[in-house]
Design an enzyme around this catalytic site. Structure first.
Site, PDB file in Angstrom:
ATOM      1  N   LYS A  11      38.807  26.755  11.604  1.00 13.82           N
ATOM      2  CA  LYS A  11      39.367  25.554  12.248  1.00 13.82           C
ATOM      3  C   LYS A  11      40.839  25.332  11.872  1.00 13.82           C
ATOM      4  O   LYS A  11      41.345  25.928  10.918  1.00 13.82           O
ATOM      5  CB  LYS A  11      38.514  24.343  11.862  1.00 13.82           C
ATOM      6  CG  LYS A  11      37.067  24.443  12.376  1.00 13.82           C
ATOM      7  CD  LYS A  11      36.307  23.131  12.144  1.00 13.82           C
ATOM      8  CE  LYS A  11      34.889  23.230  12.679  1.00 13.82           C
ATOM      9  NZ  LYS A  11      34.176  21.935  12.584  1.00 13.82           N
ATOM     10  N   TYR A  51      32.018  22.240  22.564  1.00 15.56           N
ATOM     11  CA  TYR A  51      31.196  21.272  21.833  1.00 15.56           C
ATOM     12  C   TYR A  51      30.346  20.422  22.777  1.00 15.56           C
ATOM     13  O   TYR A  51      29.983  19.299  22.420  1.00 15.56           O
ATOM     14  CB  TYR A  51      32.088  20.382  20.974  1.00 15.56           C
ATOM     15  CG  TYR A  51      32.502  21.011  19.650  1.00 15.56           C
ATOM     16  CD1 TYR A  51      31.547  21.497  18.757  1.00 15.56           C
ATOM     17  CD2 TYR A  51      33.835  21.081  19.284  1.00 15.56           C
ATOM     18  CE1 TYR A  51      31.917  22.049  17.534  1.00 15.56           C
ATOM     19  CE2 TYR A  51      34.216  21.628  18.057  1.00 15.56           C
ATOM     20  CZ  TYR A  51      33.244  22.108  17.186  1.00 15.56           C
ATOM     21  OH  TYR A  51      33.608  22.656  15.969  1.00 15.56           O
ATOM     22  N   ASN A 114      36.243  20.509   8.533  1.00 16.05           N
ATOM     23  CA  ASN A 114      35.346  21.185   7.578  1.00 16.05           C
ATOM     24  C   ASN A 114      35.508  22.707   7.608  1.00 16.05           C
ATOM     25  O   ASN A 114      34.548  23.448   7.487  1.00 16.05           O
ATOM     26  CB  ASN A 114      33.881  20.752   7.813  1.00 16.05           C
ATOM     27  CG  ASN A 114      33.362  21.151   9.165  1.00 16.05           C
ATOM     28  OD1 ASN A 114      34.128  21.598  10.024  1.00 16.05           O
ATOM     29  ND2 ASN A 114      32.071  21.001   9.387  1.00 16.05           N
ATOM     30  N   HIS A 117      33.476  26.678  11.784  1.00 18.94           N
ATOM     31  CA  HIS A 117      32.268  26.461  12.592  1.00 18.94           C
ATOM     32  C   HIS A 117      31.546  27.795  12.728  1.00 18.94           C
ATOM     33  O   HIS A 117      32.186  28.835  12.838  1.00 18.94           O
ATOM     34  CB  HIS A 117      32.666  25.960  13.994  1.00 18.94           C
ATOM     35  CG  HIS A 117      31.526  25.997  14.963  1.00 18.94           C
ATOM     36  ND1 HIS A 117      30.634  24.957  15.089  1.00 18.94           N
ATOM     37  CD2 HIS A 117      31.111  26.958  15.826  1.00 18.94           C
ATOM     38  CE1 HIS A 117      29.721  25.285  16.010  1.00 18.94           C
ATOM     39  NE2 HIS A 117      29.996  26.484  16.466  1.00 18.94           N
ATOM     40  N   GLU A 128      29.053  29.653  23.244  1.00 19.03           N
ATOM     41  CA  GLU A 128      30.328  29.412  22.559  1.00 19.03           C
ATOM     42  C   GLU A 128      31.265  30.605  22.686  1.00 19.03           C
ATOM     43  O   GLU A 128      32.467  30.439  22.909  1.00 19.03           O
ATOM     44  CB  GLU A 128      30.062  29.093  21.083  1.00 19.03           C
ATOM     45  CG  GLU A 128      29.336  27.777  20.888  1.00 19.03           C
ATOM     46  CD  GLU A 128      28.832  27.572  19.472  1.00 19.03           C
ATOM     47  OE1 GLU A 128      28.220  26.519  19.210  1.00 19.03           O
ATOM     48  OE2 GLU A 128      29.030  28.460  18.617  1.00 19.03           O
TER      49      GLU A 128
HETATM   50  P1  CMP Z   1      30.687  22.093  13.351  1.00 18.05           P
HETATM   51  O1  CMP Z   1      29.853  23.080  12.628  1.00 18.05           O
HETATM   52  O2  CMP Z   1      31.927  22.578  14.006  1.00 18.05           O
HETATM   53  O3  CMP Z   1      29.761  21.412  14.474  1.00 18.05           O
HETATM   54  C1  CMP Z   1      30.045  20.131  14.987  1.00 18.05           C
HETATM   55  C2  CMP Z   1      31.101  19.416  14.223  1.00 18.05           C
HETATM   56  O4  CMP Z   1      31.170  18.022  14.395  1.00 18.05           O
HETATM   57  C3  CMP Z   1      30.849  19.579  12.738  1.00 18.05           C
HETATM   58  O5  CMP Z   1      31.077  20.913  12.355  1.00 18.05           O
HETATM   59  C4  CMP Z   1      31.826  18.565  12.161  1.00 18.05           C
HETATM   60  O6  CMP Z   1      33.123  19.110  12.050  1.00 18.05           O
HETATM   61  C5  CMP Z   1      31.900  17.506  13.280  1.00 18.05           C
HETATM   62  N1  CMP Z   1      31.373  16.190  12.917  1.00 18.05           N
HETATM   63  C6  CMP Z   1      32.093  15.053  12.833  1.00 18.05           C
HETATM   64  N2  CMP Z   1      31.336  14.030  12.508  1.00 18.05           N
HETATM   65  C7  CMP Z   1      30.092  14.484  12.358  1.00 18.05           C
HETATM   66  C8  CMP Z   1      28.853  13.891  12.003  1.00 18.05           C
HETATM   67  N3  CMP Z   1      28.739  12.578  11.748  1.00 18.05           N
HETATM   68  N4  CMP Z   1      27.769  14.694  11.943  1.00 18.05           N
HETATM   69  C9  CMP Z   1      27.866  16.023  12.210  1.00 18.05           C
HETATM   70  N5  CMP Z   1      29.031  16.640  12.568  1.00 18.05           N
HETATM   71  C10 CMP Z   1      30.121  15.866  12.623  1.00 18.05           C
END
Ligand code: CMP
Length: 136
Positions: A11, A51, A114, A117, A128
């Protein structure tokens, strides 16, 4: 054990922090084969498609805005049980809860930001990776 493919997207937070090499190295050292690697800038439209499963969630706007805020690095990895093994390697979604030794646990503290992904199923991998690499 079944040979599988999966997708990871490093990311914008990790790209800006110059963590790409260290992260890709972890997958190579684990034994995965790198089938594709692409520096990829999401548009609002491709981010929404990527997403789509989260469209109704209250964090959707923030997520789309974040993932399209800078360059990402998308990789297709292949190896034994790739979807599951890569999910274990990246750690919990909330980086501040992710175990040390995982990518999020070692490099991050955020939730939206984070680090990385990874596809959670083979079906997600197909959808995806089609957004980023096309269906060919
Ligand atoms: P990712 O694995 O990219 O999949 C969905 C993303 O939504 C997740 O990582 C987080 O970066 C983001 N996200 C933001 N808020 C939340 C939340 N409350 N719960 C889960 N994912 C979240």
């Amino acid at each position: 054990m079944v040979i599988q493919k999966t997708l990871v997207v490093i990311k914008p937070d990790a790209v800006k922090r110059r963590l790409v090499g260290q992260i890709v190295t972890r997958f190579e050292e684990k034994g995965f084969q790198l089938l594709e690697l692409r520096l990829y800038l999401f548009s609002k439209e491709t981010a929404e498609a990527f997403y789509d499963v989260h469209r109704e969630r209250d964090f959707f706007r923030e997520l789309v805005s974040f993932i399209s805020s800078g360059k990402t690095v998308a990789c297709i990895l292949e190896g034994n049980d790739a979807v599951n093994v890569v999910r274990i390697m990246i750690g919990q979604t909330r980086s501040y809860e992710a175990s040390p030794g995982t990518i999020r646990g070692d490099f991050g503290l955020g939730l939206t930001d984070n680090i990385i992904h990874a596809s959670d199923t083979h079906e997600s991998f197909i959808k995806e990776s089609n957004v980023i690499f096309g269906s060919s």
